[in-house]
Design an enzyme around this catalytic site. Structure first.
Site, PDB file in Angstrom:
ATOM      1  N   ASP A 127      -2.119 -10.590   7.783  1.00 21.70           N
ATOM      2  CA  ASP A 127      -1.938  -9.730   6.612  1.00 21.70           C
ATOM      3  C   ASP A 127      -1.035  -8.596   7.077  1.00 21.70           C
ATOM      4  O   ASP A 127      -1.445  -7.449   7.204  1.00 21.70           O
ATOM      5  CB  ASP A 127      -3.271  -9.198   6.088  1.00 21.70           C
ATOM      6  CG  ASP A 127      -3.134  -8.551   4.704  1.00 21.70           C
ATOM      7  OD1 ASP A 127      -1.991  -8.482   4.203  1.00 21.70           O
ATOM      8  OD2 ASP A 127      -4.157  -8.122   4.142  1.00 21.70           O
TER       9      ASP A 127
ATOM     10  N   ARG B 120       0.805  -1.218   0.000  1.00 20.45           N
ATOM     11  CA  ARG B 120       0.000   0.000   0.000  1.00 20.45           C
ATOM     12  C   ARG B 120       0.840   1.271   0.000  1.00 20.45           C
ATOM     13  O   ARG B 120       1.899   1.309   0.632  1.00 20.45           O
ATOM     14  CB  ARG B 120      -0.926   0.010   1.229  1.00 20.45           C
ATOM     15  CG  ARG B 120      -2.047  -1.004   1.130  1.00 20.45           C
ATOM     16  CD  ARG B 120      -2.675  -1.304   2.481  1.00 20.45           C
ATOM     17  NE  ARG B 120      -3.885  -2.120   2.335  1.00 20.45           N
ATOM     18  CZ  ARG B 120      -3.888  -3.430   2.115  1.00 20.45           C
ATOM     19  NH1 ARG B 120      -2.730  -4.083   2.005  1.00 20.45           N
ATOM     20  NH2 ARG B 120      -5.015  -4.094   1.985  1.00 20.45           N
TER      21      ARG B 120
ATOM     22  N   TYR C 198       0.428 -18.086  -3.817  1.00 17.28           N
ATOM     23  CA  TYR C 198      -0.251 -18.655  -2.658  1.00 17.28           C
ATOM     24  C   TYR C 198       0.186 -20.120  -2.520  1.00 17.28           C
ATOM     25  O   TYR C 198       0.044 -20.903  -3.462  1.00 17.28           O
ATOM     26  CB  TYR C 198      -1.766 -18.602  -2.839  1.00 17.28           C
ATOM     27  CG  TYR C 198      -2.363 -17.213  -2.831  1.00 17.28           C
ATOM     28  CD1 TYR C 198      -2.992 -16.716  -1.693  1.00 17.28           C
ATOM     29  CD2 TYR C 198      -2.328 -16.417  -3.970  1.00 17.28           C
ATOM     30  CE1 TYR C 198      -3.570 -15.451  -1.688  1.00 17.28           C
ATOM     31  CE2 TYR C 198      -2.901 -15.144  -3.973  1.00 17.28           C
ATOM     32  CZ  TYR C 198      -3.515 -14.667  -2.824  1.00 17.28           C
ATOM     33  OH  TYR C 198      -4.081 -13.422  -2.827  1.00 17.28           O
TER      34      TYR C 198
ATOM     35  N   GLU D 215       5.293 -12.448   0.619  1.00 15.31           N
ATOM     36  CA  GLU D 215       5.709 -11.447  -0.372  1.00 15.31           C
ATOM     37  C   GLU D 215       6.978 -10.746   0.123  1.00 15.31           C
ATOM     38  O   GLU D 215       6.916  -9.771   0.869  1.00 15.31           O
ATOM     39  CB  GLU D 215       4.593 -10.433  -0.592  1.00 15.31           C
ATOM     40  CG  GLU D 215       3.246 -11.062  -0.926  1.00 15.31           C
ATOM     41  CD  GLU D 215       2.080 -10.142  -0.610  1.00 15.31           C
ATOM     42  OE1 GLU D 215       2.113  -8.968  -1.040  1.00 15.31           O
ATOM     43  OE2 GLU D 215       1.148 -10.590   0.087  1.00 15.31           O
TER      44      GLU D 215
ATOM     45  N   HIS E 124       3.559 -12.923  -5.701  1.00 15.76           N
ATOM     46  CA  HIS E 124       2.342 -13.058  -4.892  1.00 15.76           C
ATOM     47  C   HIS E 124       1.754 -14.475  -4.986  1.00 15.76           C
ATOM     48  O   HIS E 124       0.538 -14.645  -5.043  1.00 15.76           O
ATOM     49  CB  HIS E 124       1.318 -12.029  -5.359  1.00 15.76           C
ATOM     50  CG  HIS E 124       0.324 -11.604  -4.320  1.00 15.76           C
ATOM     51  ND1 HIS E 124      -0.744 -12.380  -3.968  1.00 15.76           N
ATOM     52  CD2 HIS E 124       0.249 -10.483  -3.568  1.00 15.76           C
ATOM     53  CE1 HIS E 124      -1.462 -11.744  -3.042  1.00 15.76           C
ATOM     54  NE2 HIS E 124      -0.875 -10.594  -2.773  1.00 15.76           N
TER      55      HIS E 124
ATOM     56  N   HIS F 268      -0.588  -2.440  -4.711  1.00 13.56           N
ATOM     57  CA  HIS F 268       0.078  -3.325  -5.675  1.00 13.56           C
ATOM     58  C   HIS F 268       0.283  -2.686  -7.056  1.00 13.56           C
ATOM     59  O   HIS F 268       0.125  -3.349  -8.086  1.00 13.56           O
ATOM     60  CB  HIS F 268      -0.699  -4.629  -5.818  1.00 13.56           C
ATOM     61  CG  HIS F 268      -0.614  -5.521  -4.622  1.00 13.56           C
ATOM     62  ND1 HIS F 268       0.369  -5.409  -3.667  1.00 13.56           N
ATOM     63  CD2 HIS F 268      -1.390  -6.574  -4.222  1.00 13.56           C
ATOM     64  CE1 HIS F 268       0.207  -6.331  -2.743  1.00 13.56           C
ATOM     65  NE2 HIS F 268      -0.856  -7.051  -3.044  1.00 13.56           N
TER      66      HIS F 268
END
Length: 328
Positions: A231, A75, A175, A293, A173, A99
Site C-alpha cells: 500500500d 491522503r 482492482y 492508482e 481505483h 480520497h
C-alpha cells in the site's frame, strides 16, 4: 442518491473484449476478455450488484471499487493545507483526509456526456465538485473519457478545470486479478521504480523518500507478488517511456502493461476483501486483487519538494493512463 439512476454502459471491441462503466463514481464495473485458452475472464474484482455501490456507499465496506477518485487521491495529512496564505480544512478521520473526503467524486452519479460505439468505442462522463465541497476552494469541473481500443487497451483520461486555485489529483481505483478468480499471489509484477514515499503509522507521507534496494517491495526486477503487503506510492524513474507497471498471470496468459503521464502510482494489494459483498468473480481468501492508482504524490499540498498539485484558472489538468492487455 437514487439507485434507479444507476446504469452500466458497455463498450465492446472486435476482439469481443467488453468494458463495463458504471455512472456512479464513473467506475470501471467489469472487463471481460479472452484468456490463452479462449475462455472469457473478468479481470476486474468488484461487487456483482450495481445497487450495492449506493447502499454501502458511506459504510466501512466501501472500498472504492473501480471508482474515479478525487478531488485529491490518496491522503492529505491532518485534513488541511495552506494555499496562497489561507488555511483550508478538509473532512478528516483520525488525522487523515482520504480520497477526496466523505463525499468525494466516487460518491457522485456522473453525467454521461457522450457514447461512441464505433471502432475504438468510448464514453465520456462528467461531474462538478462545487466551491467549498469537502473544504476545497473553487468550482472544479471534471471529465473522464474511457476508450477501449482494438488493441485491447483501456485508455483512461481525466481532465479538470477550476475557477480558483485548488489542489487536484485524480485517479482510477480498479482492482485487478488476471486469473479472474482466487489470488494474485502467483502474478508476476514489475514496477519501474527505485523508491517509494516514506510514510508514518497512518500512511501519511513524511516528505522523505525510501530507497527500495534490497527491500522486499523492490519490483524493479520481475518477481511474484507472493504474500508481500503493498500500500505504497511508487515513484517512477524520470523519463520512462515504456510501461511503468507490468502484471502477468501464467494461469491465463493475460499480461497488463500500464503507461502513464503521472509521476507515481499507489500500488495496493489488500490482504483480503470484505465478505459483505457478493462479488462478480470468485475471490480468494487472501491477496485477492491488485490496484494501481496512477497519480501525483499523496499529500503534495503539504510538501514543497513534491511535484506541484495546484491547478489554476485557465489551466487544464490531465491524467492519461493506458492499461494495455496482451496474451503471451
Amino acid at each position: 442518491m437514487n439507485s434507479e439512476n444507476l446504469e452500466v454502459y458497455f463498450l465492446t471491441n472486435s476482439n469481443g473484449t467488453r468494458l463495463g462503466i458504471l455512472n456512479f463514481g464513473a467506475s470501471i464495473f467489469s472487463l471481460f476478455m479472452k484468456d490463452k485458452n479462449g475462455d472469457e475472464v473478468n479481470v476486474i474484482v468488484g461487487p456483482k450488484d450495481k445497487n450495492e455501490y449506493i447502499s454501502k456507499a458511506y459504510t466501512d465496506e466501501n472500498k472504492c471499487f473501480g471508482a474515479s477518485i478525487g478531488r485529491y487521491a490518496g491522503r492529505i495529512s491532518e485534513g488541511k493545507f495552506f494555499l496562497d496564505g489561507n488555511l483550508y480544512k478538509l473532512y478528516e478521520k483520525d488525522g487523515v483526509h482520504l480520497h477526496g473526503g466523505f463525499r468525494g467524486i466516487h460518491h457522485k452519479i456522473w453525467k454521461v456526456e457522450s457514447i461512441d460505439l464505433g471502432k475504438n468505442p468510448s464514453i465520456v462522463l462528467s461531474c462538478v465538485s462545487e466551491d467549498g465541497e469537502e473544504g476545497y476552494p473553487g468550482n472544479l469541473t471534471i471529465q473522464v473519457t474511457y476508450t477501449l481500443t482494438e488493441e485491447n487497451e483501456v485508455v483512461i483520461q481525466y481532465e479538470a478545470e477550476t475557477d480558483k486555485r485548488t489542489p487536484v489529483n485524480l485517479t482510477n481505483h480498479a482492482y485487478y486479478n488476471l486469473n479472474g478468480k482466487g489470488s494474485v499471489s502467483n502474478h508476476d509484477l514489475f514496477i519501474a521504480s527505485e523508491a517509494i514515499l516514506e510514510v508514518d503509522e497512518k500512511l501519511r507521507p513524511t516528505g522523505k523518500f525510501q530507497l527500495l534496494k534490497e527491500d522486499e517491495k523492490d519490483f524493479s526486477a520481475v518477481k511474484k507478488i507472493n504474500s508481500i503487503l503493498l500500500d505504497d506510492t511508487f515513484i517512477f524513474k524520470t523519463g520512462v517511456k515504456d510501461e511503468v507497471v507490468r502484471l502477468y498471470s501464467t494461469e491465463t496468459g493475460i499480461e497488463l502493461k500500464i503507461f502513464t503521464n503521472q509521476a507515481a502510482a499507489v500500488v495496493f494489494v489488500p490482504p483480503h476483501l470484505s465478505q459483505a459483498w457478493e462479488y462478480q468473480t470468485e475471490i480468494g481468501d487472501s491477496f485477492p486483487s491488485l490496484c494501481v492508482e496512477t497519480q501525483n504524490f499523496p499529500d503534495a499540498p503539504n510538501h514543497d519538494n513534491f511535484p506541484n498539485s495546484i491547478l489554476a484558472p485557465n489551466e487544464r489538468y490531465r491524467n492519461k493512463s493506458i492499461f494495455q492487455f496482451n496474451l503471451r
